[in-house]
Design a protein around this motif. Structure first.
Motif, PDB file in Angstrom:
ATOM      1  N   UNK A 115       0.827  -1.209   0.000  1.00 44.35           N
ATOM      2  CA  UNK A 115       0.000   0.000   0.000  1.00 44.35           C
ATOM      3  C   UNK A 115       0.863   1.262   0.000  1.00 44.35           C
ATOM      4  N   UNK A 116       1.912   1.263   0.796  1.00 46.16           N
ATOM      5  CA  UNK A 116       2.785   2.433   0.856  1.00 46.16           C
ATOM      6  C   UNK A 116       3.514   2.648  -0.465  1.00 46.16           C
ATOM      7  N   UNK A 117       4.025   1.594  -1.054  1.00 48.44           N
ATOM      8  CA  UNK A 117       4.704   1.684  -2.344  1.00 48.44           C
ATOM      9  C   UNK A 117       3.732   2.151  -3.423  1.00 48.44           C
ATOM     10  N   UNK A 118       2.543   1.591  -3.442  1.00 50.21           N
ATOM     11  CA  UNK A 118       1.560   1.944  -4.471  1.00 50.21           C
ATOM     12  C   UNK A 118       1.115   3.393  -4.336  1.00 50.21           C
ATOM     13  N   UNK A 119       0.945   3.872  -3.098  1.00 50.74           N
ATOM     14  CA  UNK A 119       0.585   5.292  -2.904  1.00 50.74           C
ATOM     15  C   UNK A 119       1.629   6.193  -3.543  1.00 50.74           C
ATOM     16  N   UNK A 120       2.900   5.883  -3.320  1.00 51.05           N
ATOM     17  CA  UNK A 120       3.955   6.699  -3.909  1.00 51.05           C
ATOM     18  C   UNK A 120       3.927   6.621  -5.443  1.00 51.05           C
ATOM     19  N   UNK A 121       3.804   5.413  -5.978  1.00 53.09           N
ATOM     20  CA  UNK A 121       3.850   5.246  -7.433  1.00 53.09           C
ATOM     21  C   UNK A 121       2.690   5.949  -8.118  1.00 53.09           C
ATOM     22  N   UNK A 122       1.502   5.901  -7.533  1.00 52.23           N
ATOM     23  CA  UNK A 122       0.364   6.590  -8.147  1.00 52.23           C
ATOM     24  C   UNK A 122       0.548   8.105  -8.070  1.00 52.23           C
ATOM     25  N   UNK A 123       1.096   8.581  -6.960  1.00 51.18           N
ATOM     26  CA  UNK A 123       1.403  10.001  -6.832  1.00 51.18           C
ATOM     27  C   UNK A 123       2.446  10.425  -7.877  1.00 51.18           C
ATOM     28  N   UNK A 124       3.507   9.641  -7.991  1.00 52.43           N
ATOM     29  CA  UNK A 124       4.581   9.955  -8.943  1.00 52.43           C
ATOM     30  C   UNK A 124       4.054   9.958 -10.375  1.00 52.43           C
ATOM     31  N   UNK A 125       3.238   8.980 -10.719  1.00 53.28           N
ATOM     32  CA  UNK A 125       2.685   8.909 -12.071  1.00 53.28           C
ATOM     33  C   UNK A 125       1.826  10.143 -12.366  1.00 53.28           C
ATOM     34  N   UNK A 126       1.008  10.532 -11.421  1.00 52.71           N
ATOM     35  CA  UNK A 126       0.146  11.707 -11.632  1.00 52.71           C
ATOM     36  C   UNK A 126       0.968  12.980 -11.777  1.00 52.71           C
ATOM     37  N   UNK A 127       2.068  13.083 -11.054  1.00 50.20           N
ATOM     38  CA  UNK A 127       2.883  14.296 -11.108  1.00 50.20           C
ATOM     39  C   UNK A 127       3.670  14.407 -12.412  1.00 50.20           C
ATOM     40  N   UNK A 128       3.765  13.341 -13.185  1.00 49.60           N
ATOM     41  CA  UNK A 128       4.512  13.376 -14.455  1.00 49.60           C
ATOM     42  C   UNK A 128       3.644  13.837 -15.623  1.00 49.60           C
ATOM     43  N   UNK A 129       2.332  13.866 -15.440  1.00 44.58           N
ATOM     44  CA  UNK A 129       1.450  14.281 -16.546  1.00 44.58           C
ATOM     45  C   UNK A 129       1.799  15.714 -16.943  1.00 44.58           C
ATOM     46  N   UNK A 130       2.050  15.906 -18.239  1.00 46.46           N
ATOM     47  CA  UNK A 130       2.445  17.219 -18.741  1.00 46.46           C
ATOM     48  C   UNK A 130       1.666  17.627 -19.997  1.00 46.46           C
ATOM     49  N   UNK A 131       0.632  16.862 -20.287  1.00 47.08           N
ATOM     50  CA  UNK A 131      -0.133  17.130 -21.503  1.00 47.08           C
ATOM     51  C   UNK A 131      -1.591  16.724 -21.269  1.00 47.08           C
ATOM     52  N   UNK A 132      -2.551  17.555 -21.734  1.00 48.57           N
ATOM     53  CA  UNK A 132      -3.957  17.153 -21.573  1.00 48.57           C
ATOM     54  C   UNK A 132      -4.264  15.934 -22.432  1.00 48.57           C
ATOM     55  N   UNK A 133      -5.286  15.252 -22.045  1.00 53.10           N
ATOM     56  CA  UNK A 133      -5.699  14.105 -22.875  1.00 53.10           C
ATOM     57  C   UNK A 133      -5.903  12.864 -22.092  1.00 53.10           C
TER      58      UNK A 133
END
Length: 133
Positions: A115-133
């Motif tokens: 759970x702790x690892x997944x929370x970080x990975x989902x946060x990291x993935x969301x923070x990389x979004x740089x384009x709409x769509x």
């Protein structure tokens, strides 16, 4: 005389989940998925995904309390800057998380670590979004 570690609180997350072998397995399984992904594979211009796999493993090991090899070799992670040349939209985010989910599941971590690892990975993935769509 070395003092034994009696409690998990004295260990880093990196140590609690098995150290380097765990993070290398995670990165390896993740890049097995990326290698077959038509959306993500073009974001890795190197012929061989090995260098990207190594960078991810080293980054995650350092982030979770392991050796600082990533920063010693590459400096500050600057994740958004390093990903800026690539279009990272919702579809890329979802594909990245799909492959990472498979990799995390194969680790068979204790539920609280997963759970702790997944929370970080989902946060990291969301923070990389740089384009709409």
């Amino acid at each position: 005389m070395e003092i034994p570690r009696d409690t998990l609180q004295e260990q880093t997350f990196y140590e609690q989940v098995g150290g380097e072998p765990t993070f290398r397995r995670l990165a390896h399984r993740f890049y097995q998925g990326v290698a077959e992904d038509a959306l993500l594979r073009p974001m890795y211009p190197e012929e061989d995904l090995g260098p990207a796999e190594e960078r991810l493993a080293l980054f995650l090991m350092q982030y979770w309390g392991g050796p600082r090899t990533y920063s010693e070799n590459r400096g500050h992670p600057r994740l958004r800057m390093r990903h800026a040349p690539f279009t990272v939209d919702r579809a890329a985010h979802d594909a990245w998380l799909r492959h990472m989910r498979d990799a995390v599941d194969e680790l068979e971590l204790a539920p609280e670590h997963e759970a702790e690892l997944w929370r970080y990975l989902t946060y990291a993935a969301a923070s990389m979004i740089n384009s709409p769509g």
